[in-house]
Design a protein around this motif. Sequence first.
Motif, PDB file in Angstrom:
ATOM      1  N   LEU A 108      18.771  -2.736   0.242  1.00  0.00           N
ATOM      2  CA  LEU A 108      17.354  -2.557   0.335  1.00  0.00           C
ATOM      3  C   LEU A 108      16.929  -3.887   1.189  1.00  0.00           C
ATOM      4  O   LEU A 108      16.099  -3.825   1.957  1.00  0.00           O
ATOM      5  N   VAL A 109      17.175  -5.074   0.717  1.00  0.00           N
ATOM      6  CA  VAL A 109      16.902  -6.487   1.402  1.00  0.00           C
ATOM      7  C   VAL A 109      17.179  -6.432   2.665  1.00  0.00           C
ATOM      8  O   VAL A 109      16.400  -6.733   3.686  1.00  0.00           O
ATOM      9  N   ALA A 110      18.463  -5.953   2.960  1.00  0.00           N
ATOM     10  CA  ALA A 110      18.857  -6.009   4.417  1.00  0.00           C
ATOM     11  C   ALA A 110      18.281  -5.079   5.205  1.00  0.00           C
ATOM     12  O   ALA A 110      17.910  -5.292   6.445  1.00  0.00           O
ATOM     13  N   VAL A 131       0.916  -1.176   0.007  1.00  0.00           N
ATOM     14  CA  VAL A 131       0.189  -0.016   0.064  1.00  0.00           C
ATOM     15  C   VAL A 131       1.072   1.190  -0.137  1.00  0.00           C
ATOM     16  O   VAL A 131       0.634   2.224  -0.619  1.00  0.00           O
ATOM     17  N   ASN A 132       2.121   1.327   0.784  1.00  0.00           N
ATOM     18  CA  ASN A 132       2.561   2.589   0.993  1.00  0.00           C
ATOM     19  C   ASN A 132       3.978   2.547   0.602  1.00  0.00           C
ATOM     20  O   ASN A 132       4.752   3.511   0.454  1.00  0.00           O
ATOM     21  N   GLY A 133       4.552   1.543  -0.047  1.00  0.00           N
ATOM     22  CA  GLY A 133       6.000   1.456  -0.487  1.00  0.00           C
ATOM     23  C   GLY A 133       6.098   1.822  -1.809  1.00  0.00           C
ATOM     24  O   GLY A 133       5.251   1.764  -2.859  1.00  0.00           O
ATOM     25  N   ASP A 134       7.517   2.148  -2.062  1.00  0.00           N
ATOM     26  CA  ASP A 134       7.891   2.680  -3.520  1.00  0.00           C
ATOM     27  C   ASP A 134       8.392   1.214  -4.119  1.00  0.00           C
ATOM     28  O   ASP A 134       8.327   0.267  -3.573  1.00  0.00           O
ATOM     29  N   ASP A 135       8.965   1.548  -5.276  1.00  0.00           N
ATOM     30  CA  ASP A 135       9.320   0.364  -6.058  1.00  0.00           C
ATOM     31  C   ASP A 135      10.437  -0.476  -5.380  1.00  0.00           C
ATOM     32  O   ASP A 135      10.372  -1.569  -5.447  1.00  0.00           O
ATOM     33  N   ASP A 136      11.270   0.277  -4.681  1.00  0.00           N
ATOM     34  CA  ASP A 136      12.542  -0.360  -4.085  1.00  0.00           C
ATOM     35  C   ASP A 136      12.025  -1.207  -2.628  1.00  0.00           C
ATOM     36  O   ASP A 136      12.217  -2.555  -2.709  1.00  0.00           O
ATOM     37  N   ALA A 137      11.066  -0.728  -1.929  1.00  0.00           N
ATOM     38  CA  ALA A 137      10.180  -1.383  -1.139  1.00  0.00           C
ATOM     39  C   ALA A 137       9.502  -2.486  -1.574  1.00  0.00           C
ATOM     40  O   ALA A 137       9.552  -3.601  -0.869  1.00  0.00           O
ATOM     41  N   LEU A 138       8.974  -2.479  -2.626  1.00  0.00           N
ATOM     42  CA  LEU A 138       7.943  -3.737  -3.147  1.00  0.00           C
ATOM     43  C   LEU A 138       9.076  -4.607  -3.490  1.00  0.00           C
ATOM     44  O   LEU A 138       8.812  -5.944  -3.272  1.00  0.00           O
ATOM     45  N   PHE A 139      10.150  -4.419  -4.040  1.00  0.00           N
ATOM     46  CA  PHE A 139      11.157  -5.325  -4.695  1.00  0.00           C
ATOM     47  C   PHE A 139      11.662  -6.075  -3.273  1.00  0.00           C
ATOM     48  O   PHE A 139      11.812  -7.155  -3.262  1.00  0.00           O
ATOM     49  N   ALA A 140      12.291  -5.187  -2.336  1.00  0.00           N
ATOM     50  CA  ALA A 140      12.784  -5.906  -1.193  1.00  0.00           C
ATOM     51  C   ALA A 140      12.039  -6.690  -0.305  1.00  0.00           C
ATOM     52  O   ALA A 140      12.338  -7.875  -0.131  1.00  0.00           O
ATOM     53  N   CYS A 151      20.465 -16.812   5.210  1.00  0.00           N
ATOM     54  CA  CYS A 151      19.756 -16.045   3.879  1.00  0.00           C
ATOM     55  C   CYS A 151      20.188 -14.780   3.265  1.00  0.00           C
ATOM     56  O   CYS A 151      20.476 -14.789   2.051  1.00  0.00           O
ATOM     57  N   LEU A 152      20.472 -13.795   4.221  1.00  0.00           N
ATOM     58  CA  LEU A 152      21.061 -12.684   3.710  1.00  0.00           C
ATOM     59  C   LEU A 152      22.427 -12.854   3.130  1.00  0.00           C
ATOM     60  O   LEU A 152      23.027 -12.139   2.220  1.00  0.00           O
ATOM     61  N   ALA A 153      23.286 -13.857   3.627  1.00  0.00           N
ATOM     62  CA  ALA A 153      24.461 -14.192   3.084  1.00  0.00           C
ATOM     63  C   ALA A 153      24.337 -14.785   1.591  1.00  0.00           C
ATOM     64  O   ALA A 153      24.987 -14.311   0.677  1.00  0.00           O
ATOM     65  N   LEU A 154      23.408 -15.352   1.324  1.00  0.00           N
ATOM     66  CA  LEU A 154      22.978 -15.723   0.060  1.00  0.00           C
ATOM     67  C   LEU A 154      22.692 -14.718  -0.851  1.00  0.00           C
ATOM     68  O   LEU A 154      22.861 -14.577  -1.853  1.00  0.00           O
ATOM     69  N   ALA A 155      21.636 -13.447  -0.363  1.00  0.00           N
ATOM     70  CA  ALA A 155      21.441 -12.590  -0.863  1.00  0.00           C
ATOM     71  C   ALA A 155      22.434 -11.484  -1.618  1.00  0.00           C
ATOM     72  O   ALA A 155      22.672 -11.140  -2.460  1.00  0.00           O
ATOM     73  N   ASN A 156      23.295 -11.560  -0.610  1.00  0.00           N
ATOM     74  CA  ASN A 156      24.585 -10.810  -0.659  1.00  0.00           C
ATOM     75  C   ASN A 156      25.491 -11.205  -1.926  1.00  0.00           C
ATOM     76  O   ASN A 156      25.816 -10.619  -2.753  1.00  0.00           O
ATOM     77  N   SER A 157      25.321 -12.732  -2.242  1.00  0.00           N
ATOM     78  CA  SER A 157      26.052 -13.172  -3.577  1.00  0.00           C
ATOM     79  C   SER A 157      25.133 -12.927  -4.524  1.00  0.00           C
ATOM     80  O   SER A 157      25.819 -13.060  -5.925  1.00  0.00           O
ATOM     81  N   ALA A 183      15.125  -4.127   4.684  1.00  0.00           N
ATOM     82  CA  ALA A 183      13.882  -4.445   4.810  1.00  0.00           C
ATOM     83  C   ALA A 183      14.007  -5.563   5.956  1.00  0.00           C
ATOM     84  O   ALA A 183      12.683  -5.759   6.706  1.00  0.00           O
ATOM     85  N   TRP A 184      14.863  -6.421   5.828  1.00  0.00           N
ATOM     86  CA  TRP A 184      14.782  -7.595   7.195  1.00  0.00           C
ATOM     87  C   TRP A 184      14.849  -6.822   8.437  1.00  0.00           C
ATOM     88  O   TRP A 184      14.214  -7.289   9.384  1.00  0.00           O
ATOM     89  N   GLN A 185      15.682  -5.697   8.594  1.00  0.00           N
ATOM     90  CA  GLN A 185      15.505  -5.070  10.025  1.00  0.00           C
ATOM     91  C   GLN A 185      14.267  -4.308  10.277  1.00  0.00           C
ATOM     92  O   GLN A 185      13.803  -4.408  11.613  1.00  0.00           O
ATOM     93  N   GLN A 186      13.584  -3.950   9.240  1.00  0.00           N
ATOM     94  CA  GLN A 186      12.176  -3.237   9.444  1.00  0.00           C
ATOM     95  C   GLN A 186      11.256  -4.619   9.878  1.00  0.00           C
ATOM     96  O   GLN A 186      10.749  -4.233  10.794  1.00  0.00           O
ATOM     97  N   LEU A 187      11.387  -5.654   9.327  1.00  0.00           N
ATOM     98  CA  LEU A 187      10.558  -6.907   9.785  1.00  0.00           C
ATOM     99  C   LEU A 187      10.872  -7.387  10.905  1.00  0.00           C
ATOM    100  O   LEU A 187       9.901  -7.699  11.783  1.00  0.00           O
ATOM    101  N   ARG A 188      12.188  -7.467  11.142  1.00  0.00           N
ATOM    102  CA  ARG A 188      12.439  -7.866  12.547  1.00  0.00           C
ATOM    103  C   ARG A 188      12.254  -7.061  13.804  1.00  0.00           C
ATOM    104  O   ARG A 188      11.534  -7.502  14.489  1.00  0.00           O
ATOM    105  N   GLN A 189      12.145  -5.758  13.440  1.00  0.00           N
ATOM    106  CA  GLN A 189      11.655  -4.861  14.336  1.00  0.00           C
ATOM    107  C   GLN A 189       9.967  -4.998  14.661  1.00  0.00           C
ATOM    108  O   GLN A 189       9.821  -5.043  15.876  1.00  0.00           O
ATOM    109  N   ARG A 190       9.454  -5.352  13.862  1.00  0.00           N
ATOM    110  CA  ARG A 190       7.851  -5.624  13.723  1.00  0.00           C
ATOM    111  C   ARG A 190       7.806  -6.876  14.549  1.00  0.00           C
ATOM    112  O   ARG A 190       6.796  -7.025  15.507  1.00  0.00           O
TER     113      ARG A 190
END
Length: 92
Positions: free
Chosen positions: A75-77, A18-27, A60-66, A79-86
């Motif tokens: 962006l993905v890292a 609803v609120n995210g931009d293209d980068d947020a949607l991708f991540a 998973c983030l190590a895999l994403a990094n590669s 996003a994980w921090q945002q989700l982790r905080q939630r």
Amino acid sequence: MLDKYDAALESWIEETVVNGDDDALFASGYLQGHVAVVLAQLEVEPEQDLSALDSKMLDCLALANSELNDDDYTLVANAWQQLRQRIQAIQG
């Protein structure tokens, strides 16, 4: 516990759509797949706390990094921090 993680993921995804931009949607889309895999793995693990989730997500983030370029990885890292905080907030 896993139900709370999944609920946090779903509400975070809904808000991002609803609120995210293209980068947020991708991540969020990229991260959603990884979180789903991790939650499935945790179903058979004796430890299902935030620490166990963190550990598996770091793998998973190590895999994403590669897989991703630096900007997309950031962006993905983030996003994980945002989700982790939630998730942490719903645990109290």
